[in-house]
Design a protein around this motif. Structure first.
Motif, PDB file in Angstrom:
ATOM      1  N   GLU A  60      -6.323  -1.409  12.379  1.00  6.94           N
ATOM      2  CA  GLU A  60      -4.686  -2.078  12.540  1.00  6.94           C
ATOM      3  C   GLU A  60      -3.571  -1.340  11.765  1.00  6.94           C
ATOM      4  O   GLU A  60      -2.717  -1.384  12.443  1.00  6.94           O
ATOM      5  CB  GLU A  60      -5.094  -3.608  11.682  1.00  6.94           C
ATOM      6  CG  GLU A  60      -5.925  -4.451  12.580  1.00  6.94           C
ATOM      7  CD  GLU A  60      -6.626  -5.702  11.990  1.00  6.94           C
ATOM      8  OE1 GLU A  60      -6.759  -6.509  12.699  1.00  6.94           O
ATOM      9  OE2 GLU A  60      -6.450  -5.846  10.747  1.00  6.94           O
ATOM     10  N   LEU A  61      -3.917  -0.909  10.744  1.00  6.39           N
ATOM     11  CA  LEU A  61      -2.948  -0.071   9.997  1.00  6.39           C
ATOM     12  C   LEU A  61      -2.155   1.176  10.813  1.00  6.39           C
ATOM     13  O   LEU A  61      -1.303   1.525  10.945  1.00  6.39           O
ATOM     14  CB  LEU A  61      -3.465   0.557   8.629  1.00  6.39           C
ATOM     15  CG  LEU A  61      -2.648   1.512   8.241  1.00  6.39           C
ATOM     16  CD1 LEU A  61      -1.164   0.701   7.439  1.00  6.39           C
ATOM     17  CD2 LEU A  61      -3.285   2.172   6.788  1.00  6.39           C
ATOM     18  N   LEU A  62      -3.316   1.770  11.607  1.00 12.49           N
ATOM     19  CA  LEU A  62      -2.991   3.025  12.336  1.00 12.49           C
ATOM     20  C   LEU A  62      -2.222   2.544  13.693  1.00 12.49           C
ATOM     21  O   LEU A  62      -1.368   3.142  14.111  1.00 12.49           O
ATOM     22  CB  LEU A  62      -4.253   3.825  13.050  1.00 12.49           C
ATOM     23  CG  LEU A  62      -5.071   4.379  11.865  1.00 12.49           C
ATOM     24  CD1 LEU A  62      -6.454   5.086  12.289  1.00 12.49           C
ATOM     25  CD2 LEU A  62      -4.236   5.391  11.122  1.00 12.49           C
ATOM     26  N   ILE A 120       0.761  -1.132   0.014  1.00 15.08           N
ATOM     27  CA  ILE A 120      -0.129  -0.031  -0.226  1.00 15.08           C
ATOM     28  C   ILE A 120       0.898   1.139   0.036  1.00 15.08           C
ATOM     29  O   ILE A 120       2.103   1.221   0.165  1.00 15.08           O
ATOM     30  CB  ILE A 120      -1.114   0.026   1.056  1.00 15.08           C
ATOM     31  CG1 ILE A 120       0.057   0.183   2.587  1.00 15.08           C
ATOM     32  CG2 ILE A 120      -2.093  -0.929   1.160  1.00 15.08           C
ATOM     33  CD1 ILE A 120      -0.951   0.276   3.729  1.00 15.08           C
ATOM     34  N   THR A 121       0.363   2.334  -0.224  1.00 19.08           N
ATOM     35  CA  THR A 121       0.947   3.726  -0.068  1.00 19.08           C
ATOM     36  C   THR A 121       0.109   4.631   0.963  1.00 19.08           C
ATOM     37  O   THR A 121      -0.898   4.625   0.914  1.00 19.08           O
ATOM     38  CB  THR A 121       0.813   4.387  -1.554  1.00 19.08           C
ATOM     39  OG1 THR A 121       1.426   3.429  -2.558  1.00 19.08           O
ATOM     40  CG2 THR A 121       1.803   5.664  -1.406  1.00 19.08           C
ATOM     41  N   VAL A 122       0.802   5.034   1.815  1.00 21.46           N
ATOM     42  CA  VAL A 122       0.575   5.785   2.955  1.00 21.46           C
ATOM     43  C   VAL A 122       1.299   6.839   3.052  1.00 21.46           C
ATOM     44  O   VAL A 122       2.373   7.260   3.067  1.00 21.46           O
ATOM     45  CB  VAL A 122       0.639   5.183   4.390  1.00 21.46           C
ATOM     46  CG1 VAL A 122       0.112   6.057   5.277  1.00 21.46           C
ATOM     47  CG2 VAL A 122       0.040   3.908   4.449  1.00 21.46           C
ATOM     48  N   LEU A 129      -0.259  -0.184  13.544  1.00 26.60           N
ATOM     49  CA  LEU A 129       1.093  -0.400  13.096  1.00 26.60           C
ATOM     50  C   LEU A 129       1.843   0.885  12.693  1.00 26.60           C
ATOM     51  O   LEU A 129       2.990   0.875  12.916  1.00 26.60           O
ATOM     52  CB  LEU A 129       1.055  -1.228  11.666  1.00 26.60           C
ATOM     53  CG  LEU A 129       0.491  -2.527  11.820  1.00 26.60           C
ATOM     54  CD1 LEU A 129       0.342  -3.371  10.459  1.00 26.60           C
ATOM     55  CD2 LEU A 129       1.598  -3.605  12.576  1.00 26.60           C
ATOM     56  N   LEU A 130       1.311   1.909  12.197  1.00 21.58           N
ATOM     57  CA  LEU A 130       2.041   3.095  11.945  1.00 21.58           C
ATOM     58  C   LEU A 130       2.166   4.113  13.270  1.00 21.58           C
ATOM     59  O   LEU A 130       2.729   5.210  13.093  1.00 21.58           O
ATOM     60  CB  LEU A 130       1.209   4.097  10.903  1.00 21.58           C
ATOM     61  CG  LEU A 130       1.034   3.210   9.508  1.00 21.58           C
ATOM     62  CD1 LEU A 130      -0.036   4.154   8.642  1.00 21.58           C
ATOM     63  CD2 LEU A 130       2.413   3.219   9.038  1.00 21.58           C
ATOM     64  N   GLU A 131       1.620   3.650  14.294  1.00 22.46           N
ATOM     65  CA  GLU A 131       1.689   4.417  15.601  1.00 22.46           C
ATOM     66  C   GLU A 131       1.096   5.612  15.591  1.00 22.46           C
ATOM     67  O   GLU A 131       1.627   6.975  15.939  1.00 22.46           O
ATOM     68  CB  GLU A 131       3.125   4.310  16.315  1.00 22.46           C
ATOM     69  CG  GLU A 131       3.750   3.109  16.340  1.00 22.46           C
ATOM     70  CD  GLU A 131       5.210   3.012  17.010  1.00 22.46           C
ATOM     71  OE1 GLU A 131       5.725   4.286  16.793  1.00 22.46           O
ATOM     72  OE2 GLU A 131       5.867   2.159  17.282  1.00 22.46           O
ATOM     73  N   GLN A 132      -0.112   5.606  14.900  1.00 24.94           N
ATOM     74  CA  GLN A 132      -0.917   6.783  14.603  1.00 24.94           C
ATOM     75  C   GLN A 132      -1.910   6.843  15.603  1.00 24.94           C
ATOM     76  O   GLN A 132      -2.640   5.832  15.937  1.00 24.94           O
ATOM     77  CB  GLN A 132      -1.618   6.902  13.339  1.00 24.94           C
ATOM     78  CG  GLN A 132      -0.700   7.142  12.279  1.00 24.94           C
ATOM     79  CD  GLN A 132      -0.150   8.692  12.111  1.00 24.94           C
ATOM     80  OE1 GLN A 132      -0.965   9.554  12.587  1.00 24.94           O
ATOM     81  NE2 GLN A 132       1.069   8.984  11.872  1.00 24.94           N
ATOM     82  N   PRO A 133      -2.302   8.089  16.351  1.00 19.93           N
ATOM     83  CA  PRO A 133      -3.333   8.046  17.255  1.00 19.93           C
ATOM     84  C   PRO A 133      -4.763   8.069  16.343  1.00 19.93           C
ATOM     85  O   PRO A 133      -4.600   8.558  15.252  1.00 19.93           O
ATOM     86  CB  PRO A 133      -3.250   9.507  17.780  1.00 19.93           C
ATOM     87  CG  PRO A 133      -2.600  10.408  17.060  1.00 19.93           C
ATOM     88  CD  PRO A 133      -1.415   9.233  16.270  1.00 19.93           C
ATOM     89  N   GLU A 134      -5.865   7.726  16.955  1.00 12.63           N
ATOM     90  CA  GLU A 134      -7.032   7.268  16.249  1.00 12.63           C
ATOM     91  C   GLU A 134      -7.642   8.464  16.406  1.00 12.63           C
ATOM     92  O   GLU A 134      -8.751   9.005  15.596  1.00 12.63           O
ATOM     93  CB  GLU A 134      -7.915   6.191  16.726  1.00 12.63           C
ATOM     94  CG  GLU A 134      -7.112   4.971  16.232  1.00 12.63           C
ATOM     95  CD  GLU A 134      -8.120   3.648  16.543  1.00 12.63           C
ATOM     96  OE1 GLU A 134      -9.336   4.018  16.623  1.00 12.63           O
ATOM     97  OE2 GLU A 134      -7.689   2.722  16.843  1.00 12.63           O
ATOM     98  N   LYS A 135      -7.543   9.551  17.399  1.00  6.66           N
ATOM     99  CA  LYS A 135      -8.156  10.871  17.729  1.00  6.66           C
ATOM    100  C   LYS A 135      -7.746  11.853  16.888  1.00  6.66           C
ATOM    101  O   LYS A 135      -6.565  11.996  16.792  1.00  6.66           O
ATOM    102  CB  LYS A 135      -8.270  11.208  19.315  1.00  6.66           C
ATOM    103  CG  LYS A 135      -8.869   9.890  20.070  1.00  6.66           C
ATOM    104  CD  LYS A 135      -9.678  10.743  21.162  1.00  6.66           C
ATOM    105  CE  LYS A 135     -10.093   9.435  21.782  1.00  6.66           C
ATOM    106  NZ  LYS A 135     -11.859   9.325  21.766  1.00  6.66           N
ATOM    107  N   GLY A 136      -8.386  12.857  16.445  1.00  6.27           N
ATOM    108  CA  GLY A 136      -7.948  14.037  15.660  1.00  6.27           C
ATOM    109  C   GLY A 136      -7.367  13.733  14.413  1.00  6.27           C
ATOM    110  O   GLY A 136      -7.010  14.661  13.728  1.00  6.27           O
TER     111      GLY A 136
END
Length: 69
Positions: free
Chosen positions: A23-25, A5-7, A27-34
């Protein structure tokens, strides 16, 4: 089978071909809020993140959600 994929314009190869947005978020250590997520130029509602299965060659954009007008 791996998933390509491309992110945010960077290629990524996920270890599993079965992966949803939540699950992707993680893996990418991205917060889900905001944040907001678009896949192939379509905004995906947060309520559908856990059901939306990523596909080979998806183009994903993760960006900060901004309120206003």
């Amino acid at each position: 089978m791996k998933l390509n994929i491309t992110v945010n314009d960077s290629p990524h190869q996920l270890p599993d071909s079965s992966c949803n947005i939540t699950e992707l978020l993680t893996l990418l250590e991205q917060p889900e809020k905001g944040i907001a997520v678009a896949i192939n130029t379509n905004i995906i509602s947060r309520s559908q993140w856990s059901q939306y299965q990523l596909q080979e060659n998806d183009h994903i954009v993760v960006f900060k959600a901004i309120a206003g007008g």
